[in-house]
Design an enzyme around this catalytic site. Structure first.
Site, mmCIF file in Angstrom:
data_model
loop_
_atom_site.group_PDB
_atom_site.id
_atom_site.type_symbol
_atom_site.label_atom_id
_atom_site.label_comp_id
_atom_site.label_asym_id
_atom_site.label_seq_id
_atom_site.Cartn_x
_atom_site.Cartn_y
_atom_site.Cartn_z
ATOM 1 N N LYS A 133 0.830 -1.210 0.000
ATOM 2 C CA LYS A 133 0.000 0.000 0.000
ATOM 3 C C LYS A 133 0.866 1.263 0.000
ATOM 4 C CE LYS A 133 -2.576 -2.755 -0.527
ATOM 5 N NZ LYS A 133 -2.506 -4.227 -0.466
ATOM 6 N N GLY A 185 8.728 -22.226 16.454
ATOM 7 C CA GLY A 185 7.894 -22.984 17.387
ATOM 8 C C GLY A 185 7.373 -24.238 16.721
ATOM 9 N N VAL A 202 1.545 -20.381 -19.101
ATOM 10 C CA VAL A 202 2.993 -20.170 -19.153
ATOM 11 C C VAL A 202 3.676 -21.541 -19.180
ATOM 12 C CG1 VAL A 202 4.991 -19.228 -17.932
ATOM 13 C CG2 VAL A 202 2.834 -17.968 -17.964
ATOM 14 N N GLY A 262 -0.936 -17.100 -6.401
ATOM 15 C CA GLY A 262 -1.640 -17.535 -5.197
ATOM 16 C C GLY A 262 -0.669 -17.818 -4.068
ATOM 17 N N ALA A 291 -5.833 -10.313 5.867
ATOM 18 C CA ALA A 291 -5.339 -9.954 7.192
ATOM 19 C C ALA A 291 -6.489 -9.762 8.182
ATOM 20 C CB ALA A 291 -4.508 -8.671 7.092
ATOM 21 N N HIS A 300 -23.493 15.570 2.638
ATOM 22 C CA HIS A 300 -23.327 16.014 1.257
ATOM 23 C C HIS A 300 -22.243 17.093 1.206
ATOM 24 C CE1 HIS A 300 -24.281 17.185 -2.822
ATOM 25 N NE2 HIS A 300 -24.282 18.450 -2.419
HETATM 26 P P1 FAD Z 1 1.356 -14.160 8.305
HETATM 27 O O1 FAD Z 1 1.151 -12.708 8.190
HETATM 28 O O2 FAD Z 1 1.924 -14.885 7.146
HETATM 29 O O3 FAD Z 1 2.280 -14.379 9.593
HETATM 30 C C1 FAD Z 1 2.697 -15.624 10.020
HETATM 31 C C2 FAD Z 1 3.954 -15.467 10.852
HETATM 32 O O4 FAD Z 1 4.244 -16.724 11.474
HETATM 33 C C3 FAD Z 1 5.188 -15.128 10.029
HETATM 34 O O5 FAD Z 1 5.891 -14.080 10.630
HETATM 35 C C4 FAD Z 1 6.003 -16.420 10.028
HETATM 36 O O6 FAD Z 1 7.400 -16.197 9.961
HETATM 37 C C5 FAD Z 1 5.628 -16.988 11.377
HETATM 38 N N1 FAD Z 1 5.820 -18.439 11.475
HETATM 39 C C6 FAD Z 1 5.385 -19.399 10.630
HETATM 40 N N2 FAD Z 1 5.689 -20.619 11.100
HETATM 41 C C7 FAD Z 1 6.346 -20.428 12.274
HETATM 42 C C8 FAD Z 1 6.929 -21.311 13.224
HETATM 43 N N3 FAD Z 1 6.864 -22.628 13.079
HETATM 44 N N4 FAD Z 1 7.553 -20.758 14.284
HETATM 45 C C9 FAD Z 1 7.611 -19.408 14.459
HETATM 46 N N5 FAD Z 1 7.071 -18.531 13.582
HETATM 47 C C10 FAD Z 1 6.438 -19.045 12.511
HETATM 48 N N6 FAD Z 1 -4.395 -8.884 3.052
HETATM 49 C C11 FAD Z 1 -5.290 -7.919 3.294
HETATM 50 O O7 FAD Z 1 -6.258 -8.140 4.036
HETATM 51 N N7 FAD Z 1 -5.166 -6.678 2.725
HETATM 52 C C12 FAD Z 1 -4.146 -6.375 1.898
HETATM 53 O O8 FAD Z 1 -4.056 -5.253 1.412
HETATM 54 C C13 FAD Z 1 -3.177 -7.377 1.633
HETATM 55 N N8 FAD Z 1 -2.143 -7.127 0.820
HETATM 56 C C14 FAD Z 1 -1.199 -8.098 0.610
HETATM 57 C C15 FAD Z 1 -0.159 -7.813 -0.265
HETATM 58 C C16 FAD Z 1 0.811 -8.773 -0.517
HETATM 59 C C17 FAD Z 1 1.956 -8.455 -1.458
HETATM 60 C C18 FAD Z 1 0.725 -10.040 0.126
HETATM 61 C C19 FAD Z 1 1.778 -11.081 -0.108
HETATM 62 C C20 FAD Z 1 -0.326 -10.328 0.974
HETATM 63 C C21 FAD Z 1 -1.308 -9.368 1.209
HETATM 64 N N9 FAD Z 1 -2.406 -9.613 2.035
HETATM 65 C C22 FAD Z 1 -3.344 -8.642 2.251
HETATM 66 C C23 FAD Z 1 -2.584 -10.906 2.699
HETATM 67 C C24 FAD Z 1 -2.102 -10.801 4.160
HETATM 68 O O9 FAD Z 1 -0.742 -10.416 4.182
HETATM 69 C C25 FAD Z 1 -2.301 -12.135 4.866
HETATM 70 O O10 FAD Z 1 -3.662 -12.520 4.749
HETATM 71 C C26 FAD Z 1 -1.949 -12.023 6.331
HETATM 72 O O11 FAD Z 1 -0.622 -11.592 6.515
HETATM 73 C C27 FAD Z 1 -2.121 -13.384 7.016
HETATM 74 O O12 FAD Z 1 -1.879 -13.227 8.377
HETATM 75 P P2 FAD Z 1 -1.378 -14.469 9.277
HETATM 76 O O13 FAD Z 1 -1.169 -13.886 10.629
HETATM 77 O O14 FAD Z 1 -2.302 -15.589 9.108
HETATM 78 O O15 FAD Z 1 0.013 -14.926 8.665
HETATM 79 P P1 NAD Z 2 -4.926 -14.767 -6.287
HETATM 80 O O1 NAD Z 2 -5.566 -16.056 -6.027
HETATM 81 O O2 NAD Z 2 -5.645 -13.514 -5.991
HETATM 82 O O3 NAD Z 2 -4.518 -14.654 -7.828
HETATM 83 C C1 NAD Z 2 -3.719 -15.601 -8.464
HETATM 84 C C2 NAD Z 2 -4.061 -15.585 -9.947
HETATM 85 O O4 NAD Z 2 -3.108 -16.367 -10.628
HETATM 86 C C3 NAD Z 2 -5.426 -16.179 -10.240
HETATM 87 O O5 NAD Z 2 -6.147 -15.307 -11.078
HETATM 88 C C4 NAD Z 2 -5.103 -17.493 -10.924
HETATM 89 O O6 NAD Z 2 -6.079 -17.878 -11.869
HETATM 90 C C5 NAD Z 2 -3.782 -17.175 -11.586
HETATM 91 N N1 NAD Z 2 -2.934 -18.343 -11.835
HETATM 92 C C6 NAD Z 2 -2.733 -19.421 -11.051
HETATM 93 N N2 NAD Z 2 -1.829 -20.245 -11.634
HETATM 94 C C7 NAD Z 2 -1.444 -19.662 -12.783
HETATM 95 C C8 NAD Z 2 -0.512 -20.011 -13.812
HETATM 96 N N3 NAD Z 2 0.197 -21.134 -13.751
HETATM 97 N N4 NAD Z 2 -0.391 -19.178 -14.850
HETATM 98 C C9 NAD Z 2 -1.106 -18.027 -14.923
HETATM 99 N N5 NAD Z 2 -1.994 -17.645 -13.997
HETATM 100 C C10 NAD Z 2 -2.151 -18.450 -12.932
HETATM 101 O O7 NAD Z 2 -3.516 -14.835 -5.530
HETATM 102 P P2 NAD Z 2 -2.415 -13.722 -5.341
HETATM 103 O O8 NAD Z 2 -2.696 -12.551 -6.191
HETATM 104 O O9 NAD Z 2 -1.118 -14.435 -5.472
HETATM 105 O O10 NAD Z 2 -2.638 -13.337 -3.826
HETATM 106 C C11 NAD Z 2 -2.489 -14.326 -2.799
HETATM 107 C C12 NAD Z 2 -3.368 -14.048 -1.634
HETATM 108 O O11 NAD Z 2 -2.978 -12.864 -0.966
HETATM 109 C C13 NAD Z 2 -4.800 -13.900 -2.054
HETATM 110 O O12 NAD Z 2 -5.561 -14.887 -1.400
HETATM 111 C C14 NAD Z 2 -5.208 -12.554 -1.605
HETATM 112 O O13 NAD Z 2 -6.423 -12.589 -0.915
HETATM 113 C C15 NAD Z 2 -4.110 -12.081 -0.668
HETATM 114 N N6 NAD Z 2 -3.860 -10.673 -0.997
HETATM 115 C C16 NAD Z 2 -4.824 -9.775 -0.676
HETATM 116 C C17 NAD Z 2 -4.675 -8.453 -1.034
HETATM 117 C C18 NAD Z 2 -5.754 -7.483 -0.676
HETATM 118 O O14 NAD Z 2 -6.565 -7.803 0.175
HETATM 119 N N7 NAD Z 2 -5.801 -6.326 -1.302
HETATM 120 C C19 NAD Z 2 -3.555 -8.043 -1.726
HETATM 121 C C20 NAD Z 2 -2.602 -8.990 -2.061
HETATM 122 C C21 NAD Z 2 -2.771 -10.306 -1.680
#
Ligand code: FAD
Ligand code: NAD
Length: 479
Positions: A58, A122, A245, A278, A327, A451
């Site tokens: 963001k 852990g 791909v 994904g 999140a 408004h």
């Molecule tokens: P995580 O955030 O993955 O945290 C898990 C933690 O556990 C990590 O620090 C990991 O190192 C630790 N861990 C794992 N196993 C162990 C172990 N055995 N011992 C100790 N520590 C361990 N979601 C949104 O809602 N809005 C968004 O705008 C958004 N944007 C995103 C953009 C990107 C580029 C990505 C990749 C994801 C985005 N997401 C977004 C998704 C969001 O980041 C995840 O849904 C969220 O972080 C999941 O939270 P979590 O606590 O389940 O896991």
């Molecule tokens: P996604 O599931 O949103 O999108 C993955 C896309 O890749 C899909 O459209 C799928 O059809 C395509 N795909 C899969 N295999 C493929 C292949 N071999 N070749 C071409 N296309 C292929 O997953 P993401 O964008 O990687 O995000 C992962 C997760 O992180 C999501 O579950 C999302 O909710 C979360 N996330 C959330 C936000 C947000 O809330 N704004 C932002 C980033 C990520």
């Protein structure tokens, strides 16, 4: 350190750190184990969301949007600038500062609430014991009355495009580029592909997104997805649907990407390739063989609606369990589990989880889509209102998109709200609140909105469900 806790949380991402703080607030002796390290090898809290996900993406989305506003749209509203240019290292440094501030904030919250932060890995053993292996020092076995597993998720990798150090990257690598790639390939036109593709497109990359599915954003409402596709293509994102791909080969400082589409085999050469296909639940090293926690057929930790695993007093929350990988969904699960351990009875309403894609305009929705309602045969009414007819959107020079509300034909209860438009991420909260309180479209229509605001588009769409939006001519004339 004592080895006995009321609660041990494994993982300090949004799901785990919310659970840990709430447990401590409720008077439980709580430890939270996390193994994440930053680029300098320091332990960091906040998980994917704060370090490599929501927040850094963001920061770059907002910065790159401001760049487009300044370079392309300021002149339209009477502001003259000189040539506007981008300083990518400065943008990255600011993003890193934002991340540092927030992860440090979680650390302070842990201290302030009395959560013991343990840096290392852990592993759940049988009998609610947890093996803790610190980054430095001896492995210990800790005991707890309750264990909450919150290890999150990691990006999916695909054989045709194995990651390299800096040319073929996942989302984490795509948040670290130090210069704008001239041509950028993205595999996957999902949420990450669109958000990070938009960042680099805005900063000047030519971006090609290769999406396997024929359908664009199948989880969104069809009309909103169709309008989004048109707008995003108009912004310069070259979104190619129905592509497969087959290979990605590093050739010097470029990547040759081979894919199949309806016209046969195609080849493009890009400067960087992002793989965004994904994420998958991350459970490596988390469970001992005899701990009793089971996985489902897709590798998620198996839990019931209350996030309880098959082992009494062991729970799992966040991306590692079923449901959307978001999140806020994990945060609410973490809080629910903490409060249930304390004897309270909260629930997570999985029917009202908002989704947002932070492109511009933003895409946001909650509840059911029109295609889902059609498929289930439920009778519904639709109200829609375009931002082009909103006074505030016109004043702000930001008029693309629509608000669409779906309501039950008989009861008028709101079943789904879909927004493509400016600040959709903020506007959707009103729809979530309405749905949490089982509001009807008429309830929203009878509510007074300030408004001029973008929120009035939601009000007008709600009036439109009954056919009497004020600022558009209604085709269905009803009372
Ligand atoms: P995580 O955030 O993955 O945290 C898990 C933690 O556990 C990590 O620090 C990991 O190192 C630790 N861990 C794992 N196993 C162990 C172990 N055995 N011992 C100790 N520590 C361990 N979601 C949104 O809602 N809005 C968004 O705008 C958004 N944007 C995103 C953009 C990107 C580029 C990505 C990749 C994801 C985005 N997401 C977004 C998704 C969001 O980041 C995840 O849904 C969220 O972080 C999941 O939270 P979590 O606590 O389940 O896991
Ligand atoms: P996604 O599931 O949103 O999108 C993955 C896309 O890749 C899909 O459209 C799928 O059809 C395509 N795909 C899969 N295999 C493929 C292949 N071999 N070749 C071409 N296309 C292929 O997953 P993401 O964008 O990687 O995000 C992962 C997760 O992180 C999501 O579950 C999302 O909710 C979360 N996330 C959330 C936000 C947000 O809330 N704004 C932002 C980033 C990520």
């Amino acid at each position: 350190m004592s080895d006995m806790f009321d609660v041990i949380v494994i993982g300090a991402g949004p799901a785990g750190y919310h659970a840990a703080i709430r447990c401590a607030q409720l008077g439980m002796k709580t430890a939270c184990i996390d193994k994440s390290l930053d680029d300098d090898g320091n332990a960091v809290l906040g998980g994917t969301c704060l370090n490599w996900g929501c927040i850094p993406s963001k920061a770059l989305l907002d910065a790159s949007h401001k760049f487009v506003e300044a370079s392309e749209h300021f002149a339209e509203i009477g502001i003259k600038t000189g040539k506007v240019s981008v300083d990518v290292p400065a943008m990255m440094a600011r993003k890193d500062q934002v991340v540092k501030g927030l992860t440090g904030g979680v650390s302070s919250l842990f201290q302030g609430n009395g959560v013991t932060a343990l840096a290392g890995s852990g592993k759940l053993l049988a009998g609610r014991q947890v093996e803790f292996t610190p980054h430095t020092g001896e492995t210990q076995v800790l005991k707890a009355e309750h264990v909450i597993l919150a290890p999150g998720s990691v990006p999916v990798e695909i054989p045709p495009a194995p990651l390299t150090d800096d040319l073929i990257v996942d989302s984490t690598g795509a948040l670290e580029f130090q210069e704008v790639p001239k041509k950028l390939g993205v595999i996957g036109a999902g949420v990450i592909g669109l958000e990070l593709g938009s960042v680099w497109n805005r900063l000047g990359s030519e971006v090609v997104l290769l999406e396997a599915l024929e359908e664009f954003l199948p989880m969104a409402d069809e009309r909103i997805a169709r309008d989004s596709l048109k707008i995003m293509r108009g912004q310069g994102l070259d979104i190619r649907l129905g592509t497969r791909v087959t290979g990605a080969e590093v050739m010097g400082k470029k990547v040759k990407v081979t894919f199949q589409d309806k016209d046969g085999e195609q080849v493009i050469e890009v400067d960087k390739l992002i793989v965004a296909v994904g994420r998958r639940p991350y459970t490596e090293g988390l469970l001992s063989r005899d701990c009793g926690v089971n996985l489902d057929e897709r590798g998620f930790l198996y839990v019931n609606d209350l996030c309880a695993t098959d082992v009494p007093n062991v729970y799992a929350v966040g991306d590692v369990v079923r449901g959307p990988m978001l999140a806020h969904k994990g945060m609410e699960e973490g809080i629910m589990v903490a409060e249930r351990i304390a004897g309270q009875k909260p629930l997570v309403n999985y029917d009202a989880v908002p989704s947002v894609i932070y492109t511009h305009p933003e895409v946001a929705w909650v509840g059911q889509t029109e295609q889902q309602l059609k498929a289930s045969g439920e009778a519904y009414n639709v109200g829609a209102f375009p931002f082009a007819a909103s006074g505030r959107a016109l004043a702000a020079n930001d008029t693309q998109g629509t608000v669409k509300i779906l309501a039950d034909a008989e009861t008028d209860r709101i079943l789904g709200v879909h927004i493509l438009g400016p600040q959709a991420s903020e506007l959707i909260a009103q729809a979530v609140i309405a749905m949490e309180f089982d509001a009807s479209a008429d309830d929203l229509g009878l509510t007074m909105f300030a408004h001029p605001t973008l929120s009035e588009a939601l009000h007008e769409a709600a009036l439109g469900v009954a056919g009497h939006a004020i600022h558009m001519v209604n085709r269905k004339k009803r009372q």
